[in-house]
Enzyme design. Structure first.
Site, PDB file in Angstrom:
ATOM      1  N   ALA A  18       1.084  -1.560   0.183  1.00 44.05           N
ATOM      2  CA  ALA A  18      -0.088   0.091   0.373  1.00 44.05           C
ATOM      3  C   ALA A  18       0.630   1.288   0.346  1.00 44.05           C
ATOM      4  O   ALA A  18       1.993   1.540   0.696  1.00 44.05           O
ATOM      5  CB  ALA A  18      -0.914  -0.345   1.095  1.00 44.05           C
ATOM      6  N   PHE A  47       8.274   9.983 -24.938  1.00 41.79           N
ATOM      7  CA  PHE A  47       9.017  10.907 -24.293  1.00 41.79           C
ATOM      8  C   PHE A  47      11.127  11.238 -24.655  1.00 41.79           C
ATOM      9  O   PHE A  47      10.990  10.193 -24.072  1.00 41.79           O
ATOM     10  CB  PHE A  47       8.895  11.194 -22.953  1.00 41.79           C
ATOM     11  CG  PHE A  47       7.578  11.193 -22.464  1.00 41.79           C
ATOM     12  CD1 PHE A  47       6.782  11.979 -23.244  1.00 41.79           C
ATOM     13  CD2 PHE A  47       7.156  10.131 -21.810  1.00 41.79           C
ATOM     14  CE1 PHE A  47       5.244  12.001 -22.520  1.00 41.79           C
ATOM     15  CE2 PHE A  47       5.506  10.673 -20.932  1.00 41.79           C
ATOM     16  CZ  PHE A  47       4.486  10.829 -21.824  1.00 41.79           C
ATOM     17  N   TYR A  49       8.498  10.671  -4.097  1.00 45.10           N
ATOM     18  CA  TYR A  49       8.231   9.053  -4.275  1.00 45.10           C
ATOM     19  C   TYR A  49       9.575   8.498  -3.869  1.00 45.10           C
ATOM     20  O   TYR A  49       9.245   7.606  -3.285  1.00 45.10           O
ATOM     21  CB  TYR A  49       7.087   8.751  -5.961  1.00 45.10           C
ATOM     22  CG  TYR A  49       7.069   7.629  -6.153  1.00 45.10           C
ATOM     23  CD1 TYR A  49       6.384   6.817  -5.255  1.00 45.10           C
ATOM     24  CD2 TYR A  49       8.053   7.152  -7.416  1.00 45.10           C
ATOM     25  CE1 TYR A  49       6.536   4.826  -4.950  1.00 45.10           C
ATOM     26  CE2 TYR A  49       8.083   5.859  -7.105  1.00 45.10           C
ATOM     27  CZ  TYR A  49       7.688   4.777  -6.210  1.00 45.10           C
ATOM     28  OH  TYR A  49       7.614   3.222  -6.717  1.00 45.10           O
ATOM     29  N   LYS A  61      10.612   6.286  -0.440  1.00 45.33           N
ATOM     30  CA  LYS A  61      10.980   4.703  -0.360  1.00 45.33           C
ATOM     31  C   LYS A  61      12.633   4.347  -0.263  1.00 45.33           C
ATOM     32  O   LYS A  61      12.545   3.770   0.681  1.00 45.33           O
ATOM     33  CB  LYS A  61      11.042   3.896  -2.657  1.00 45.33           C
ATOM     34  CG  LYS A  61      10.408   3.930  -2.989  1.00 45.33           C
ATOM     35  CD  LYS A  61       8.843   2.749  -2.592  1.00 45.33           C
ATOM     36  CE  LYS A  61       8.504   2.594  -3.035  1.00 45.33           C
ATOM     37  NZ  LYS A  61       6.583   2.047  -2.496  1.00 45.33           N
ATOM     38  N   LYS A  90       2.130   6.156  -5.263  1.00 46.01           N
ATOM     39  CA  LYS A  90       2.808   5.746  -6.394  1.00 46.01           C
ATOM     40  C   LYS A  90       3.393   6.581  -7.277  1.00 46.01           C
ATOM     41  O   LYS A  90       4.190   6.216  -8.544  1.00 46.01           O
ATOM     42  CB  LYS A  90       3.078   4.230  -6.712  1.00 46.01           C
ATOM     43  CG  LYS A  90       1.337   4.207  -7.597  1.00 46.01           C
ATOM     44  CD  LYS A  90       1.904   2.508  -8.213  1.00 46.01           C
ATOM     45  CE  LYS A  90       0.218   2.531  -9.097  1.00 46.01           C
ATOM     46  NZ  LYS A  90      -0.015   0.285  -9.269  1.00 46.01           N
ATOM     47  N   SER A 115      12.070   0.063  -5.021  1.00 43.50           N
ATOM     48  CA  SER A 115      11.792   0.233  -6.270  1.00 43.50           C
ATOM     49  C   SER A 115      13.412   0.647  -7.136  1.00 43.50           C
ATOM     50  O   SER A 115      14.260   0.789  -5.839  1.00 43.50           O
ATOM     51  CB  SER A 115      11.105   1.332  -6.492  1.00 43.50           C
ATOM     52  OG  SER A 115      11.213   2.172  -7.755  1.00 43.50           O
ATOM     53  N   ASP A 144      13.828  11.538 -15.962  1.00 42.27           N
ATOM     54  CA  ASP A 144      13.790  10.449 -17.037  1.00 42.27           C
ATOM     55  C   ASP A 144      14.720  10.031 -16.879  1.00 42.27           C
ATOM     56  O   ASP A 144      15.944  10.855 -17.501  1.00 42.27           O
ATOM     57  CB  ASP A 144      13.056  10.214 -18.400  1.00 42.27           C
ATOM     58  CG  ASP A 144      11.511   9.951 -18.152  1.00 42.27           C
ATOM     59  OD1 ASP A 144      11.395   9.179 -17.730  1.00 42.27           O
ATOM     60  OD2 ASP A 144      10.343   9.996 -19.572  1.00 42.27           O
TER      61      ASP A 144
END
Ligand code: UDP
Length: 472
Positions: free
Chosen positions: A82, A219, A150, A154, A85, A125, A296
């Site tokens: 949960a 992208f 985000y 993690k 994300k 992740s 990215d």
């Protein structure tokens, strides 16, 4: 047999993991607030496995519910999925991300301590490797720089778990660093079904293929990669789910915090993924090249040595398998729109392809009595009885039809054998996820037949390809 609490168990990776756990004979308790998942996923897990997991619809931060769960069940291990994300969203509402993702983890750890539960598997992740590490990523690399809130949650939760393990002899935390999970369950019942317009590549491709979105924007094609588009380590979600079983086994035998990459060890570019999807499914995916997306990284993939040697886990499925599974899921969602039986016995035709932009009314001889009853393009409807009711209502009240979808399309020639095949199958097959509710409501539904819009290069002349569901 162990009893496993799965937070976020109705989500994409969580639901597949629940299936694997149940099929391995374990008991499963799901805690999910359904903020980014549907409650029907619980039914689907039951349909697939024949076992119904205990389900609590609540926030993983909710101490009262957590206490109730740990009191009512002897939980052997927790798998914590949960969490919020969405990378982009986390940049806009960072406090919500830190509050939600950190608080739920802390609340779980505190409740586990009270209940004497000492095994924790965390959904981490590859984002924890940040922008500065060399590829492929190895678990021994530093992980202290993330590129967005985000990612920071993690990194922080991993640190919390390491600190807690150091302070708590006998506690185990397995940190599973996922690369890019895609695909879905071979039944077609479970998959990645984000609300609204997808952020991630594969759900976006699948919706373009289904005609729900016009085209994919890639992208950037000026990255320092072989074809200029970004490369990622895509893995099949069923492989990933199996990795959690191995992680739980590991947690039962070890203590302390340990991180594992879960990826294939192979990089695939955006263009390669799009091309593989088109080859594997025969469906066209129009795309354009757009500007780079901020944040990215050009490429990343996993060093999978540690998971292979210590967990005994290795991803097995191919990229084509992943594409077929993603497409199969989208097709199955659409298929549920079609009623199986008509009240006036006009017809009972199931959806044959993955798009539902037009619906047809057909008599038992296969003649189209009422064609082109359009429904909204892009509408995410996973209840065929509702869709049928909609049309009935519209007819009854003489409401104007919805505009014909922009992409137009041609009639799908109806074949007698298709109708007969449907008549012989009074109930939807398992993979069509009929369920009792749809079946009893379908008898007052008008017959619907969906056509595939004629933008698909792979279609045969004279009609849409009548795709059968693809299975792995
Ligand atoms: N991507 C793209 N178009 C899209 C969505 C994603 O070209 O509509 C690219 C994105 O730039 C990245 C890759 O696909 O290189 C995977 O993106 P995704 O968001 O699925 O996962 P990420 O690795 O960024 O977490």
């Amino acid at each position: 047999v162990m009893k496993i609490l799965v937070t976020g168990g109705a989500g994409f990776i969580g639901s597949h993991t629940c299936v694997e756990l149940l099929e391995a004979g374990h008991d499963v308790v799901i805690l999910d607030d359904l903020s980014n998942a549907s409650g029907t996923v619980i039914d689907k897990i039951e349909t697939i496995t024949g076992k119904r997991p205990a389900f609590y619809q609540a926030d993983a931060k909710d101490r009262t519910v957590l206490h109730e769960i740990f009191t009512a069940h002897r939980i052997d291990a927790v798998v914590h999925f949960a969490g919020f994300k969405a990378v982009g969203e986390s940049c806009h509402i960072p406090l919500a991300y830190y509050r939600n993702n950190l608080d739920s983890t802390l609340a779980l750890l505190e409740e586990m301590a009270q209940a004497g539960c000492t095994r924790f598997v965390f959904s981490s992740s590859a984002t924890v490797y940040g922008p500065d590490n060399a590829i492929p990523y190895v678990e021994t690399m530093p992980t202290y720089v993330a590129t967005n809130p985000y990612g920071w949650t993690k990194v922080m939760i991993e640190q919390i778990l390491r600190d807690y393990c150091t302070a708590t002899p006998g506690f185990t935390a397995v940190l599973l660093r996922y690369f890019n999970p895609i695909g879905g369950h071979p039944s077609g019942l479970l998959g990645d079904d984000p609300n609204g317009i997808p952020n991630n590549l594969m759900p976006y491709i699948a919706r373009v293929a289904a005609g729900q979105l016009d085209k994919l924007t890639i992208f950037g094609d000026d990255y320092p990669t072989p074809d200029g588009t970004c490369r990622r380590d895509y893995l099949h979600v069923v492989d990933l789910a199996k990795g959690h079983l191995k992680a739980i086994d590991y947690a039962m035998e070890h203590t302390g915090a340990e991180a594992f990459n879960l990826g294939t060890g192979h990089a695939v570019s955006v263009l390669e993924l799009v091309n593989t999807f088109m080859e594997a499914t025969g469906v066209n995916v129009p795309y354009v090249i757009g500007p780079r997306r901020e944040g990215d990284l050009p490429q990343m993939w996993a060093d999978t040595h540690k998971a292979e040697t210590i967990l005994g886990w290795k991803a097995e499925k191919t990229v084509a398998d992943m594409c077929r599974a993603s497409w199969n899921f989208v097709c199955s969602v659409k298929k549920q729109l079609c009623p199986v039986r008509n009240r006036n016995n006009k017809t009972a035709v199931s959806l044959r392809d993955g798009c539902f932009c037009c619906l047809h009314l057909v008599d038992p001889g296969g003649a189209v009595v009422r064609d082109r009853l359009p429904v909204h393009m892009g509408e995410q409807r996973d209840d065929r009885a509702d869709a049928a009711d909609d049309i009935e209502q519209r007819e009854r009240h003489g409401k104007p039809e919805l505009p014909v979808p922009r992409q137009g399309g041609h009639m799908l020639p109806l074949r007698q054998k298709d109708i007969e095949r449907d008549d012989r199958v009074p109930q939807p097959a398992l993979s069509e996820a009929g369920g009792p509710r749809q079946q009893c409501r379908a008898d007052h539904a008008e017959a619907l037949l969906c056509e595939q819009p004629q933008r698909n290069g792979a279609q045969q002349p004279g009609g849409a390809r009548l795709a059968t569901p693809l299975h792995n």
